[in-house]
Design an enzyme around this catalytic site. Sequence first.
Site, PDB file in Angstrom:
ATOM      1  N   HIS A 223      -6.867 -31.919  95.290  1.00 54.71           N
ATOM      2  CA  HIS A 223      -6.509 -33.130  94.577  1.00 54.71           C
ATOM      3  C   HIS A 223      -4.903 -33.474  95.233  1.00 54.71           C
ATOM      4  O   HIS A 223      -4.679 -34.427  95.845  1.00 54.71           O
ATOM      5  CB  HIS A 223      -6.873 -33.341  93.274  1.00 54.71           C
ATOM      6  CG  HIS A 223      -6.191 -34.676  92.642  1.00 54.71           C
ATOM      7  ND1 HIS A 223      -7.025 -35.700  92.211  1.00 54.71           N
ATOM      8  CD2 HIS A 223      -4.871 -34.945  92.226  1.00 54.71           C
ATOM      9  CE1 HIS A 223      -6.130 -36.850  91.520  1.00 54.71           C
ATOM     10  NE2 HIS A 223      -5.028 -36.184  91.751  1.00 54.71           N
TER      11      HIS A 223
ATOM     12  N   ARG B 183       3.865 -42.583  89.987  1.00 51.22           N
ATOM     13  CA  ARG B 183       2.501 -42.151  89.088  1.00 51.22           C
ATOM     14  C   ARG B 183       2.915 -41.504  87.638  1.00 51.22           C
ATOM     15  O   ARG B 183       4.101 -41.074  87.475  1.00 51.22           O
ATOM     16  CB  ARG B 183       1.528 -41.362  89.887  1.00 51.22           C
ATOM     17  CG  ARG B 183       2.223 -39.905  89.662  1.00 51.22           C
ATOM     18  CD  ARG B 183       1.744 -39.029  90.686  1.00 51.22           C
ATOM     19  NE  ARG B 183       2.206 -37.707  90.561  1.00 51.22           N
ATOM     20  CZ  ARG B 183       1.747 -36.577  89.783  1.00 51.22           C
ATOM     21  NH1 ARG B 183       0.833 -36.685  88.994  1.00 51.22           N
ATOM     22  NH2 ARG B 183       2.826 -35.482  89.871  1.00 51.22           N
TER      23      ARG B 183
HETATM   24  C1  HEM Z   1       0.917 -40.270  94.512  1.00 52.26           C
HETATM   25  C2  HEM Z   1      -0.391 -40.091  94.027  1.00 52.26           C
HETATM   26  C3  HEM Z   1      -0.838 -38.925  93.055  1.00 52.26           C
HETATM   27  C4  HEM Z   1      -0.260 -37.675  93.030  1.00 52.26           C
HETATM   28  C5  HEM Z   1       1.011 -37.101  93.695  1.00 52.26           C
HETATM   29  C6  HEM Z   1      -1.181 -36.868  92.066  1.00 52.26           C
HETATM   30  C7  HEM Z   1      -0.785 -35.469  91.707  1.00 52.26           C
HETATM   31  C8  HEM Z   1      -1.493 -34.781  90.714  1.00 52.26           C
HETATM   32  C9  HEM Z   1      -1.135 -33.528  90.149  1.00 52.26           C
HETATM   33  C10 HEM Z   1       0.026 -32.608  90.629  1.00 52.26           C
HETATM   34  C11 HEM Z   1      -2.001 -33.405  89.130  1.00 52.26           C
HETATM   35  C12 HEM Z   1      -1.984 -31.858  88.230  1.00 52.26           C
HETATM   36  C13 HEM Z   1      -1.112 -32.227  86.863  1.00 52.26           C
HETATM   37  C14 HEM Z   1      -1.168 -30.971  86.104  1.00 52.26           C
HETATM   38  O1  HEM Z   1      -0.682 -29.924  86.639  1.00 52.26           O
HETATM   39  O2  HEM Z   1      -1.670 -31.030  84.864  1.00 52.26           O
HETATM   40  C15 HEM Z   1      -2.742 -34.562  89.018  1.00 52.26           C
HETATM   41  C16 HEM Z   1      -3.651 -34.681  88.069  1.00 52.26           C
HETATM   42  C17 HEM Z   1      -4.472 -35.708  87.842  1.00 52.26           C
HETATM   43  N1  HEM Z   1      -4.781 -36.972  88.761  1.00 52.26           N
HETATM   44 FE1  HEM Z   1      -3.676 -37.118  90.447  1.00 52.26          FE
HETATM   45  N2  HEM Z   1      -2.235 -37.617  91.684  1.00 52.26           N
HETATM   46  C18 HEM Z   1      -2.313 -38.764  92.374  1.00 52.26           C
HETATM   47  C19 HEM Z   1      -3.141 -39.878  92.367  1.00 52.26           C
HETATM   48  C20 HEM Z   1      -3.927 -39.878  91.650  1.00 52.26           C
HETATM   49  C21 HEM Z   1      -5.031 -40.917  91.445  1.00 52.26           C
HETATM   50  C22 HEM Z   1      -5.201 -42.267  92.566  1.00 52.26           C
HETATM   51  C23 HEM Z   1      -6.030 -40.719  90.303  1.00 52.26           C
HETATM   52  C24 HEM Z   1      -7.054 -41.393  89.846  1.00 52.26           C
HETATM   53  C25 HEM Z   1      -7.434 -42.449  90.656  1.00 52.26           C
HETATM   54  C26 HEM Z   1      -5.437 -39.173  89.782  1.00 52.26           C
HETATM   55  C27 HEM Z   1      -5.865 -38.789  88.679  1.00 52.26           C
HETATM   56  C28 HEM Z   1      -5.526 -37.715  88.167  1.00 52.26           C
HETATM   57  C29 HEM Z   1      -6.253 -37.010  86.955  1.00 52.26           C
HETATM   58  C30 HEM Z   1      -7.260 -37.605  86.166  1.00 52.26           C
HETATM   59  C31 HEM Z   1      -5.641 -35.698  86.613  1.00 52.26           C
HETATM   60  C32 HEM Z   1      -5.703 -34.917  85.825  1.00 52.26           C
HETATM   61  C33 HEM Z   1      -6.733 -33.733  85.871  1.00 52.26           C
HETATM   62  C34 HEM Z   1      -6.760 -32.619  84.722  1.00 52.26           C
HETATM   63  O3  HEM Z   1      -5.866 -32.536  84.020  1.00 52.26           O
HETATM   64  O4  HEM Z   1      -7.921 -32.309  84.495  1.00 52.26           O
HETATM   65  N3  HEM Z   1      -4.316 -39.023  90.507  1.00 52.26           N
HETATM   66  N4  HEM Z   1      -2.506 -35.422  89.864  1.00 52.26           N
END
Ligand code: HEM
Length: 247
Positions: free
Chosen positions: A171, A184
Amino acid sequence: MTSQPSIADENRDKLLSEPGVYGSFVALKVDKTWWLQTTENRATSLDSLSKVFETQTHGVAIDLYLLRGLTENVDFLIRVHSRNLLDNQKFILKVMNSRLGAYLDNVVTINGLTKSAIYLPSFLPELKKIMSQPSDPGPSRNPYVIVIPSLKDPTWWLAEKTDRTEMMREHTAATVEALPKVKRKLYHSTGLGEYDFIAYFETSRLDVFNELVIGLKKVTENRHNEKTTPVLLGTVISEKELLEFLK
Ligand code: HEM
């Protein structure tokens, strides 16, 4: 530009960056009868809203967004942050109990909690370094805001942590190109309502955001997203701009 800082800047910065902070997203619709009120009546009611902003509880950070015209059935959105959900509630009640409040329908409320990263610490140093770069939503005066709540399926929660970490690595790798243009913030919501997460974004580049989401739909983790609506799309506004809209 973000909406007007509502508490001392250093406190606001902490509330917007630290774990252990509750975020409430309250989407409101202005009743049709509001627009039929006399200019004087509207002005008196708007004064009551200004007073709420002036006298709000210490330790609460407020952000405002205009959704009318971009999201159906919602006019504006209030995002409230504090260390105690009760303080979010107190602020929202003040808005609803103001003279303007009589004309507001609360269409959606979603509450979440900020946490330290769960998966990021296990990623390779290169990816961690990329993720630590600051994002800039762009030069626009009123950047766009996109709020996407999501509910994971039971298989996600039953998966081993190593498998979830690998899915989140995939992801994250898919977001690298968009990261510089998309600010974000993530909220954990499980048990506080019908969702597991609230993903919050600010950007002036909806084209970049569109490509970002297309990329994320192609990763394995997306198979575990059971529900990702309603998406709230609007623009970041100041308190003055909100009052102007309601005038
Ligand atoms: C610039 C765009 C984005 C970046 C850099 C990004 C990066 C990340 C990262 C690094 C995590 C892990 C966080 C952790 O270690 O707990 C994460 C989790 C997550 N992201 Fe993204 N993300 C992006 C866009 C999105 C988008 C567009 C969505 C939904 C439409 C999204 C939904 C989520 C969700 C729901 C999690 C939590 C998953 C979990 O903890 O089980 N993200 N994201």
